[in-house]
Design an enzyme around this catalytic site. Structure first.
Site, PDB file in Angstrom:
ATOM      1  N   ALA A 126      -9.101 -31.536 -28.985  1.00 54.75           N
ATOM      2  CA  ALA A 126      -9.750 -30.734 -27.958  1.00 54.75           C
ATOM      3  C   ALA A 126     -10.223 -31.593 -26.796  1.00 54.75           C
ATOM      4  CB  ALA A 126     -10.929 -29.976 -28.559  1.00 54.75           C
ATOM      5  N   GLU A 181      -4.859 -34.280 -22.727  1.00 55.22           N
ATOM      6  CA  GLU A 181      -3.461 -34.726 -22.648  1.00 55.22           C
ATOM      7  C   GLU A 181      -2.655 -33.811 -21.733  1.00 55.22           C
ATOM      8  OE1 GLU A 181      -4.671 -33.281 -25.452  1.00 55.22           O
ATOM      9  OE2 GLU A 181      -3.534 -31.449 -25.179  1.00 55.22           O
ATOM     10  N   ASP A 198       6.922 -33.344  18.033  1.00 56.28           N
ATOM     11  CA  ASP A 198       7.801 -33.103  19.168  1.00 56.28           C
ATOM     12  C   ASP A 198       7.221 -31.995  20.010  1.00 56.28           C
ATOM     13  OD1 ASP A 198       9.856 -34.838  18.620  1.00 56.28           O
ATOM     14  OD2 ASP A 198      10.786 -33.470  17.193  1.00 56.28           O
ATOM     15  N   ASP A 215      13.790 -34.037  14.990  1.00 57.00           N
ATOM     16  CA  ASP A 215      14.903 -33.118  14.809  1.00 57.00           C
ATOM     17  C   ASP A 215      16.262 -33.808  14.937  1.00 57.00           C
ATOM     18  OD1 ASP A 215      14.560 -33.563  17.485  1.00 57.00           O
ATOM     19  OD2 ASP A 215      14.148 -31.489  18.018  1.00 57.00           O
ATOM     20  N   ASP A 252      16.094 -39.706  14.662  1.00 59.06           N
ATOM     21  CA  ASP A 252      14.684 -39.639  14.283  1.00 59.06           C
ATOM     22  C   ASP A 252      14.436 -40.053  12.835  1.00 59.06           C
ATOM     23  OD1 ASP A 252      13.885 -38.823  16.744  1.00 59.06           O
ATOM     24  OD2 ASP A 252      13.985 -36.692  16.292  1.00 59.06           O
ATOM     25  N   ASN A 296     -15.250 -30.692 -22.134  1.00 64.98           N
ATOM     26  CA  ASN A 296     -14.979 -31.649 -23.203  1.00 64.98           C
ATOM     27  C   ASN A 296     -16.205 -32.487 -23.535  1.00 64.98           C
ATOM     28  OD1 ASN A 296     -12.467 -30.624 -23.161  1.00 64.98           O
ATOM     29  ND2 ASN A 296     -11.448 -32.456 -22.362  1.00 64.98           N
ATOM     30  N   ASN A 328     -10.896 -24.984 -27.004  1.00 61.27           N
ATOM     31  CA  ASN A 328      -9.955 -25.777 -26.218  1.00 61.27           C
ATOM     32  C   ASN A 328      -8.843 -24.901 -25.653  1.00 61.27           C
ATOM     33  OD1 ASN A 328      -8.831 -28.221 -25.231  1.00 61.27           O
ATOM     34  ND2 ASN A 328      -7.310 -28.109 -26.857  1.00 61.27           N
ATOM     35  N   THR A 366     -11.017 -20.818 -24.049  1.00 61.02           N
ATOM     36  CA  THR A 366     -12.078 -20.927 -23.058  1.00 61.02           C
ATOM     37  C   THR A 366     -11.747 -21.949 -21.968  1.00 61.02           C
ATOM     38  OG1 THR A 366     -13.509 -20.577 -24.932  1.00 61.02           O
ATOM     39  CG2 THR A 366     -14.566 -21.073 -22.838  1.00 61.02           C
TER      40      THR A 366
HETATM   41 MG    MG Z   1      15.323 -32.022  22.471  1.00 60.21          MG
END
Ligand code: MG
Ligand code: ADP
Length: 884
Positions: free
Chosen positions: A280, A284, A326, A631, A635, A697, A725, A728
């Site tokens: 519990a 992990e 841009d 674009d 680039d 825990n 565990n 709830t």
């Molecule tokens: Mg352009």
């Protein structure tokens, strides 16, 4: 015969397609059925069974199963079966979560799958590359990845980079004529385009001759590795944290067991309790829940038109402190209209909006006609040196191609020049536009065999290449005062936020070599176009919201500095004293000098992609987390170097998309802001459920530890611990993972990427609330146990109920960094349902007789519940209003 040896007509014949018509839909469907999808088959996926059994691989779960087996052998059948069932349910939940995460990531891949431009029944269509079939006519542009193996049938300065196949990274120039030689290597098949290779320059058309595994790329499919699953920094951090928590939880568990045994509890009873507690308490499942939260966030982003290509971007987005964007197309509509022209030293005004073809030309409020000197020439040349087409969809005009070209085409139409006027000019060569060259040229031959070069592009690029000037008196040498007047006109137009394009012509002498690098010189300057590209409506407020969130927006553009500043001021992107820099200036600066001024810079104009890279680096060296959009083909390096590379879904090239971690489906700046908002929110949600789970825990371990130290019996039995565990902890934590943002996430500064998970008081909150939850549960146990020492079950039921109720109240506190009262408890209905169902299930195991022996419970009275709720509320009431 090989494809490269055949004429275009032969290729058409063989594939039963006409290249200016494309396949018809019936052919396409049939061929698709026959040859399958145009994809490289990847490795098989993990099967569901493996995924399912993986859930039980965890070491502590195996120990628990072994311990249960021992308990079963010792005759504790009911406990053994109950624990088995809970472990099984837990495994199923884990399985479904992982499958969901897995599936949504698959869907993502599909969303960002490449698109190709294909001619079908005379219509150019954008289709998913996987639907391409043999015989399809495809169009490729610089920046595209070629979607299949094609025989080139048209080339406009087409160059490709084939290093994926040949290892040679120099671009190869491609043409359409057949090659007679035989047995050619891939690199010598210069009239072929190969799947997966990149178009670096120009454009072209090709007929598909091979798809999927039947391509050159398919034959060497071993070159293509399966997509690796990458772990995000946060997942890594959590995995490391998990290891520490495992050790701590194990140590505490050993302590609980040790003290319990010393106090005289039977060995095997303590062993089972200890193992349950360890299962519990060890979080992990944390990395898995984080993955689920991230991928759910990714889906929310998709709804807001942002596609995440790398999961890690979600986390980094929340840290972004600079967005370099841009201008054209991202901050503006990318819908260009010619509003002004400069011709014969005078300004003409053009009416009409958008791509509507109605409009007139005015000189000093007087309408001018087609006979106006040089007007028709300028517009005609703008029509010839042009790559766009005007299309109509649902009664609305739109441009297929570059919007800049589109504006010139529409302007020509306003004077009555139709597209067929182009047919009188045969294009022999094209020098394509790119953002380094900032110009485009065509070499054409008219009916009389006269060759001429038409160039259009940025005025500051064209002027130095011009020798002559055209005005109403004809051609004359370009004088100093002409140049000055033109520069003034550029400045004047730019001040009105107009984008400026100059146009010029050169009549080519007969003996001119058209492949000469010097050809774009000795131009006759004709005039200027002033193009309006209206800012997108949402951008101004998005920039403001970014500012409030501590994020600086920087405009990057190839446009003129004056135009850029005008638009930046309109968008309130640049403060009064903010600086605008031009690419030229950057050339004269060292990297250090650039860093010194970068904090005051808001606009970079006339930049080339190379400058973008330097800008990213300079901001990063100043400690910023930089998002950078792009674009064009060139680039990609800047996008890669930035912390969050952003590409454009509509106007972006494949190359930039592949380099980016975020794709804007609508190319819109405002979407970046939404994505940042979502990124911050996801991180906050992850903090919320870590806080909830760990505090729970801590409470669970401490109540056991305290009880052992006080020589009390076990306050909770193993099934109860496992139940808490599962039910709830699990349900509400998931609901926290999809919580809405707190009102102020976009009002605080960006997160420091180096901050730990427990920073900003989270660790303290977890421990303080956890201790209190443990204490109130213990009090509930002690009070009821004292009253009634022989009814241990009654005391354990009360403690069990108190622990559950305390956590379910505390979960509302976890929603806020400020105070539990700061938020409407019904603001997250998932959480309300999760809490209600947890409560309902609690009632079921407490009151339903058949389950009572299994869960070691007994019915509680109203008075008992008053105690339970009273104690359970204490941790939240005591701390809930405080920021700490
Ligand atoms: Mg352009
Ligand atoms: P941005 O996209 O930031 O506006 P670009 O690199 O696209 O920058 O354009 C830079 C300049 O190149 C523009 O200001 C314009 O003068 C010129 N230009 C843009 N598009 C074209 C085109 N299709 N043909 C010729 N010139 C162009």
């Amino acid at each position: 015969m090989k494809w490269y040896q055949l004429d275009v007509e032969k290729v058409e014949q063989k594939l039963q397609v006409i290249s200016n018509r494309g396949l018809n839909n019936k052919q396409a469907v049939e061929r698709r059925k026959q040859h399958g999808e145009n994809i490289l088959e990847s490795k098989k996926q993990v099967s569901n069974w493996i995924l399912f059994f993986k859930q039980f691989q965890d070491f502590m779960v195996l120990v628990l199963l072994a311990a249960t087996l021992i308990a079963g052998l010792l005759g504790e059948y009911i406990d053994a079966i109950a624990i088995m069932v809970i472990v099984l349910i837990n495994g199923c939940i884990g399985f479904f979560q992982e499958q969901k995460a897995e599936n949504s990531l698959e869907k993502l891949k599909e969303l960002s799958a490449p698109i190709a431009s294909v001619l079908r029944e005379k219509q150019w269509e954008k289709i998913s590359s996987r639907d391409i079939v043999v015989g399809d006519v495809v169009r490729i542009n610089s920046g595209d990845r070629i979607p299949a193996d094609i025989r080139i049938i048209k080339s406009n300065g087409l160059e490709t980079e084939e290093s994926a196949l040949t290892g040679e990274s120099l671009p190869v120039s491609k043409h359409a004529t057949a090659i007679t030689a035989d047995n050619l290597d891939v690199q010598d098949q210069t009239n072929m385009g190969f799947m997966g290779t990149m178009v670096t320059r120009g454009s072209g058309t090709g007929v598909v001759v091979g798809t999927g595994m039947k391509t050159v790329m398919g034959q060497i499919a071993s070159l293509i590795q399966g997509t690796k699953k990458t772990i995000t920094p946060l997942e890594m951090k959590l995995a490391e944290l998990g290891k520490i928590l495992i050790v701590v939880a194990l140590l505490l568990t050993v302590l609980v067991v040790g003290v319990g045994v010393v106090q005289g509890h039977p060995m095997y009873e303590m062993f089972l309790a200890g193992v349950s507690l360890a299962v519990a308490a060890i979080p992990e499942g944390l990395p898995a829940i984080v993955t689920v939260a991230l991928s759910l966030g990714v889906q929310r982003m998709i709804r807001k038109k942002a596609i995440v290509r790398k999961l890690s971007a979600v986390e980094t987005l929340g840290c972004a402190s600079v967005v370099c964007s841009d201008k054209t197309g991202t901050m503006t509509e990318n819908q260009m209209t010619v509003k002004e022209m400069y011709l014969n030293g005078e300004y003409l005004y053009v009416t009409g909006d958008g791509y509507q073809t109605q409009g007139d030309f005015f000189l000093n409020k007087n309408k001018v006609e087609r006979t106006h000197p040089n007007l028709e020439t300028m517009l005609l040349y703008g029509l010839i040196c042009n790559h766009s087409q005007l299309m109509v969809k649902k009664g609305k005009n739109f441009i297929d191609g570059d919007p800049t070209d589109g504006a010139l085409l529409v302007a020509a139409r306003k004077l009555g020049l139709q597209a067929d006027r182009k047919e009188d000019y045969h294009v022999i060569k094209e020098l394509p536009f790119d953002s380094d060259r900032k110009r485009m040229s065509v070499v054409v031959e008219d009916k009389n065999g006269m060759k001429m070069l038409i160039t259009k592009g940025a005025p500051d690029v064209l002027l130095p290449r011009s020798t002559y000037n055209l005005d109403e008196n004809g051609r004359s040498l370009l004088k100093k005062e002409d140049t000055r007047a033109i520069e003034e006109a550029v400045y004047h137009m730019a001040g009105k936020a107009l984008r400026t394009i100059a146009i010029g012509v050169r009549i080519l002498p007969n003996n001119m070599d058209i492949d000469s690098a010097m050809i774009e010189n000795e131009l006759t300057f004709i005039g200027l176009y002033g193009l309006m590209d209206p800012p997108r409506k949402e951008v101004k407020s998005a920039i403001r919201e970014c500012k409030e969130a501590g994020i600086k927006t920087v405009m990057i553009t190839g446009d003129h500095a004056h135009t850029a500043r005008a638009i930046a001021s309109h968008l309130q992107l640049i403060p009064e004293n903010g600086l605008v820099f031009e690419g030229k200036q950057l050339n004269n600066m060292s990297d250090q000098e650039l860093e010194n001024i970068i904090e005051d810079a808001y606009v970079f104009a006339r930049v080339t992609p190379e400058h973008k890279l330097r800008i990213v680096k300079a901001f990063q060296n100043k400690g910023h987390i930089v998002a950078m959009t792009g674009d064009g083909v060139n680039d990609a390096p800047a996008i890669k170097a930035s912390d969050i590379g952003i590409s454009m879904g509509i106007n972006g090239t494949d190359v930039t998309k592949e380099a980016s971690s975020l794709v804007l489906m609508d190319d819109n700046f405002a979407t970046i802001k939404s994505a940042i908002n979502e990124g911050r929110n996801i991180y906050e949600n992850i903090r919320k459920f870590i806080r909830y789970l760990l505090a729970s825990n801590v409470g669970e371990i401490l109540v056991m530890l305290f009880a052992m130290l006080l020589a009390l019996p076990l306050p909770l039995v193993p099934v109860q611990i496992l139940w808490v565990n599962l039910v709830t902890d699990g349900l509400p934590a998931m609901a926290l993972g999809v919580d809405k943002a707190e009102g102020d996430v976009m009002k605080r500064g960006p997160r420091n990427p180096r901050e730990g998970i427990f920073s900003r008081g989270l660790g303290y909150k977890i421990v303080s609330r956890g201790i209190l939850i443990g204490i109130v549960t213990l009090i509930a146990f002690m009070v009821t146990y004292q009253n009634n020492p022989e009814h241990l079950i009654y005391a354990q039921t009360t403690a069990f109920a108190t622990l559950v109720v305390a956590q379910l109240i505390h979960v509302f506190d976890c929603r806020s960094e400020h105070s539990v009262f700061a938020r409407n408890p019904f603001g997250n209905m998932y959480l309300v349902y999760a809490v209600l169902s947890s409560l309902l299930l609690l009632f079921v195991v407490i009151y339903w007789a058949p389950l009572q022996p299994i869960f070691h419970t007994t019915a509680l009275s109203i008075i008992d519940w008053l105690l339970v709720v009273g104690l359970g509320a204490i941790p939240t009431v005591l701390f809930g209003y405080s920021k700490k």
